[in-house]
Design a protein around this motif. Sequence first.
Motif, PDB file in Angstrom:
ATOM      1  N   ASP A 127      18.139   8.494  28.843  1.00 23.53           N
ATOM      2  CA  ASP A 127      17.282   7.563  28.102  1.00 23.53           C
ATOM      3  C   ASP A 127      17.241   7.850  26.605  1.00 23.53           C
ATOM      4  O   ASP A 127      16.726   7.040  25.834  1.00 23.53           O
ATOM      5  CB  ASP A 127      15.849   7.612  28.641  1.00 23.53           C
ATOM      6  N   HIS A 128      17.733   9.000  26.204  1.00 23.69           N
ATOM      7  CA  HIS A 128      17.725   9.425  24.802  1.00 23.69           C
ATOM      8  C   HIS A 128      19.137   9.885  24.448  1.00 23.69           C
ATOM      9  O   HIS A 128      19.404  11.070  24.245  1.00 23.69           O
ATOM     10  CB  HIS A 128      16.699  10.542  24.585  1.00 23.69           C
ATOM     11  N   ALA A 129      20.028   8.909  24.382  1.00 20.23           N
ATOM     12  CA  ALA A 129      21.464   9.173  24.251  1.00 20.23           C
ATOM     13  C   ALA A 129      21.852   9.575  22.832  1.00 20.23           C
ATOM     14  O   ALA A 129      21.264   9.125  21.852  1.00 20.23           O
ATOM     15  CB  ALA A 129      22.253   7.934  24.663  1.00 20.23           C
ATOM     16  N   ILE A 130      22.888  10.402  22.772  1.00 20.47           N
ATOM     17  CA  ILE A 130      23.550  10.742  21.512  1.00 20.47           C
ATOM     18  C   ILE A 130      24.757   9.823  21.408  1.00 20.47           C
ATOM     19  O   ILE A 130      25.521   9.686  22.361  1.00 20.47           O
ATOM     20  CB  ILE A 130      24.009  12.219  21.497  1.00 20.47           C
ATOM     21  N   GLU A 131      24.915   9.196  20.246  1.00 21.53           N
ATOM     22  CA  GLU A 131      26.015   8.251  20.061  1.00 21.53           C
ATOM     23  C   GLU A 131      26.599   8.420  18.663  1.00 21.53           C
ATOM     24  O   GLU A 131      25.861   8.542  17.693  1.00 21.53           O
ATOM     25  CB  GLU A 131      25.474   6.827  20.222  1.00 21.53           C
ATOM     26  N   ILE A 132      27.929   8.419  18.590  1.00 22.37           N
ATOM     27  CA  ILE A 132      28.617   8.444  17.302  1.00 22.37           C
ATOM     28  C   ILE A 132      29.054   7.008  17.000  1.00 22.37           C
ATOM     29  O   ILE A 132      29.744   6.387  17.802  1.00 22.37           O
ATOM     30  CB  ILE A 132      29.862   9.367  17.324  1.00 22.37           C
ATOM     31  N   ARG A 133      28.623   6.484  15.849  1.00 21.54           N
ATOM     32  CA  ARG A 133      28.968   5.108  15.475  1.00 21.54           C
ATOM     33  C   ARG A 133      29.868   5.105  14.252  1.00 21.54           C
ATOM     34  O   ARG A 133      29.655   5.871  13.317  1.00 21.54           O
ATOM     35  CB  ARG A 133      27.705   4.319  15.134  1.00 21.54           C
ATOM     36  N   ARG A 134      30.826   4.219  14.273  1.00 18.80           N
ATOM     37  CA  ARG A 134      31.668   4.013  13.089  1.00 18.80           C
ATOM     38  C   ARG A 134      30.903   3.127  12.114  1.00 18.80           C
ATOM     39  O   ARG A 134      30.372   2.091  12.503  1.00 18.80           O
ATOM     40  CB  ARG A 134      32.985   3.344  13.457  1.00 18.80           C
ATOM     41  N   THR A 135      30.846   3.548  10.863  1.00 17.54           N
ATOM     42  CA  THR A 135      30.200   2.762   9.814  1.00 17.54           C
ATOM     43  C   THR A 135      31.149   2.680   8.633  1.00 17.54           C
ATOM     44  O   THR A 135      32.197   3.343   8.617  1.00 17.54           O
ATOM     45  CB  THR A 135      28.872   3.406   9.349  1.00 17.54           C
ATOM     46  N   ASP A 136      30.795   1.908   7.622  1.00 14.76           N
ATOM     47  CA  ASP A 136      31.612   1.812   6.413  1.00 14.76           C
ATOM     48  C   ASP A 136      31.739   3.162   5.712  1.00 14.76           C
ATOM     49  O   ASP A 136      32.714   3.410   5.015  1.00 14.76           O
ATOM     50  CB  ASP A 136      31.021   0.791   5.434  1.00 14.76           C
ATOM     51  N   GLU A 137      30.736   4.045   5.901  1.00 12.96           N
ATOM     52  CA  GLU A 137      30.769   5.382   5.289  1.00 12.96           C
ATOM     53  C   GLU A 137      31.445   6.416   6.186  1.00 12.96           C
ATOM     54  O   GLU A 137      31.464   7.590   5.856  1.00 12.96           O
ATOM     55  CB  GLU A 137      29.344   5.848   4.970  1.00 12.96           C
ATOM     56  N   GLY A 138      31.936   5.993   7.340  1.00 15.38           N
ATOM     57  CA  GLY A 138      32.553   6.914   8.286  1.00 15.38           C
ATOM     58  C   GLY A 138      31.685   7.051   9.520  1.00 15.38           C
ATOM     59  O   GLY A 138      30.661   6.381   9.655  1.00 15.38           O
ATOM     60  N   PRO A 139      32.062   7.939  10.434  1.00 17.54           N
ATOM     61  CA  PRO A 139      31.289   8.100  11.668  1.00 17.54           C
ATOM     62  C   PRO A 139      29.916   8.713  11.377  1.00 17.54           C
ATOM     63  O   PRO A 139      29.792   9.593  10.526  1.00 17.54           O
ATOM     64  CB  PRO A 139      32.148   9.034  12.523  1.00 17.54           C
ATOM     65  N   ARG A 140      28.896   8.204  12.074  1.00 11.68           N
ATOM     66  CA  ARG A 140      27.532   8.719  11.904  1.00 11.68           C
ATOM     67  C   ARG A 140      26.928   8.956  13.288  1.00 11.68           C
ATOM     68  O   ARG A 140      26.962   8.068  14.144  1.00 11.68           O
ATOM     69  CB  ARG A 140      26.682   7.737  11.103  1.00 11.68           C
ATOM     70  N   ALA A 151      17.329   7.991  15.714  1.00 12.00           N
ATOM     71  CA  ALA A 151      17.270   8.997  14.655  1.00 12.00           C
ATOM     72  C   ALA A 151      18.699   9.276  14.216  1.00 12.00           C
ATOM     73  O   ALA A 151      19.578   9.488  15.064  1.00 12.00           O
ATOM     74  CB  ALA A 151      16.626  10.280  15.160  1.00 12.00           C
ATOM     75  N   LEU A 152      18.923   9.269  12.921  1.00 14.42           N
ATOM     76  CA  LEU A 152      20.191   9.747  12.399  1.00 14.42           C
ATOM     77  C   LEU A 152      20.189  11.261  12.570  1.00 14.42           C
ATOM     78  O   LEU A 152      19.219  11.922  12.194  1.00 14.42           O
ATOM     79  CB  LEU A 152      20.336   9.383  10.920  1.00 14.42           C
ATOM     80  N   ILE A 153      21.231  11.803  13.162  1.00 15.45           N
ATOM     81  CA  ILE A 153      21.329  13.256  13.328  1.00 15.45           C
ATOM     82  C   ILE A 153      21.827  13.823  12.009  1.00 15.45           C
ATOM     83  O   ILE A 153      22.913  13.464  11.547  1.00 15.45           O
ATOM     84  CB  ILE A 153      22.251  13.625  14.502  1.00 15.45           C
ATOM     85  N   GLY A 154      21.014  14.676  11.396  1.00 16.12           N
ATOM     86  CA  GLY A 154      21.367  15.267  10.107  1.00 16.12           C
ATOM     87  C   GLY A 154      22.686  16.014  10.168  1.00 16.12           C
ATOM     88  O   GLY A 154      23.091  16.509  11.225  1.00 16.12           O
ATOM     89  N   ARG A 155      23.350  16.129   9.037  1.00 13.32           N
ATOM     90  CA  ARG A 155      24.678  16.736   8.969  1.00 13.32           C
ATOM     91  C   ARG A 155      24.692  18.161   9.532  1.00 13.32           C
ATOM     92  O   ARG A 155      25.531  18.505  10.346  1.00 13.32           O
ATOM     93  CB  ARG A 155      25.180  16.728   7.533  1.00 13.32           C
ATOM     94  N   GLY A 180      20.332  17.121  29.713  1.00 17.02           N
ATOM     95  CA  GLY A 180      19.552  16.314  30.651  1.00 17.02           C
ATOM     96  C   GLY A 180      20.401  15.659  31.715  1.00 17.02           C
ATOM     97  O   GLY A 180      20.101  14.557  32.152  1.00 17.02           O
ATOM     98  N   GLY A 181      21.504  16.308  32.118  1.00 22.16           N
ATOM     99  CA  GLY A 181      22.372  15.772  33.159  1.00 22.16           C
ATOM    100  C   GLY A 181      23.330  14.683  32.711  1.00 22.16           C
ATOM    101  O   GLY A 181      23.977  14.052  33.528  1.00 22.16           O
ATOM    102  N   THR A 182      23.435  14.449  31.404  1.00 20.13           N
ATOM    103  CA  THR A 182      24.322  13.415  30.868  1.00 20.13           C
ATOM    104  C   THR A 182      25.281  14.031  29.865  1.00 20.13           C
ATOM    105  O   THR A 182      24.875  14.884  29.073  1.00 20.13           O
ATOM    106  CB  THR A 182      23.494  12.298  30.179  1.00 20.13           C
ATOM    107  N   PHE A 183      26.541  13.608  29.896  1.00 21.42           N
ATOM    108  CA  PHE A 183      27.533  14.106  28.949  1.00 21.42           C
ATOM    109  C   PHE A 183      27.575  13.185  27.737  1.00 21.42           C
ATOM    110  O   PHE A 183      27.614  11.954  27.857  1.00 21.42           O
ATOM    111  CB  PHE A 183      28.933  14.151  29.580  1.00 21.42           C
ATOM    112  N   PHE A 184      27.587  13.803  26.535  1.00 22.88           N
ATOM    113  CA  PHE A 184      27.646  13.055  25.285  1.00 22.88           C
ATOM    114  C   PHE A 184      28.830  13.533  24.469  1.00 22.88           C
ATOM    115  O   PHE A 184      28.949  14.721  24.179  1.00 22.88           O
ATOM    116  CB  PHE A 184      26.369  13.247  24.461  1.00 22.88           C
TER     117      PHE A 184
END
Length: 190
Positions: A127-140, A151-155, A180-184
């Motif tokens: 329910d609280h997934a970690i996700e890497i998104r492609r943006t114009d500034e690069g992956p975030r 929440a943006l994960i700080g560098r 939490g039993g989920t692979f990210f």
Amino acid sequence: MPMPPLPDLASLSLAEIVRLMEEKKLPPVAQWNPTHCGDSEMRIARDGTWFHQGSPIGREAMVRLFSTILRRESDGSYVLVTPVEKLSIEVEDAPFTAVEVKSDGVGQNRSLAFRLNTGEIVVADADHAIEIRRTDEGPRPYLHVRGGMDALIGRAVYYELVNLALEDEAEDAQPGLWSGGTFFSVGLPE
């Protein structure tokens, strides 16, 4: 009445973190539906700084309080909501920033607890997934918090995650972590 100080995440066990999360009750903003009253003249900048009328909000307790009444609307906009009023708030990227992480366990038994810039603690899971998104500034990297808000994960925190993933990585495996039993995945999105 002053807000209690934030606990030291590094010194807490996973059981203590879960207990703190269960004790923290957020207002039922999803149940409040007042008519829109106007603009709060507030903005959450890309770096997580909260502003009011162009000036940073310097009182951490005020930011923590406002964060508890923040809601994302179905059209993607954000509002501050109480039982009697609803005010627009501008969010430049994500309304929260993950500023600290604590890892407990290894492999599939790992749990990752994140502290947000507002003091809230979120454990990554389905329910609280970690996700890497492609943006114009690069992956975030982002962490889902609640109600369509991330929440943006700080560098520095992201680099900690990558280092943990590299320590766990099996040959031919995609870099990532369990929580939490989920692979990210913590690598670049496909």
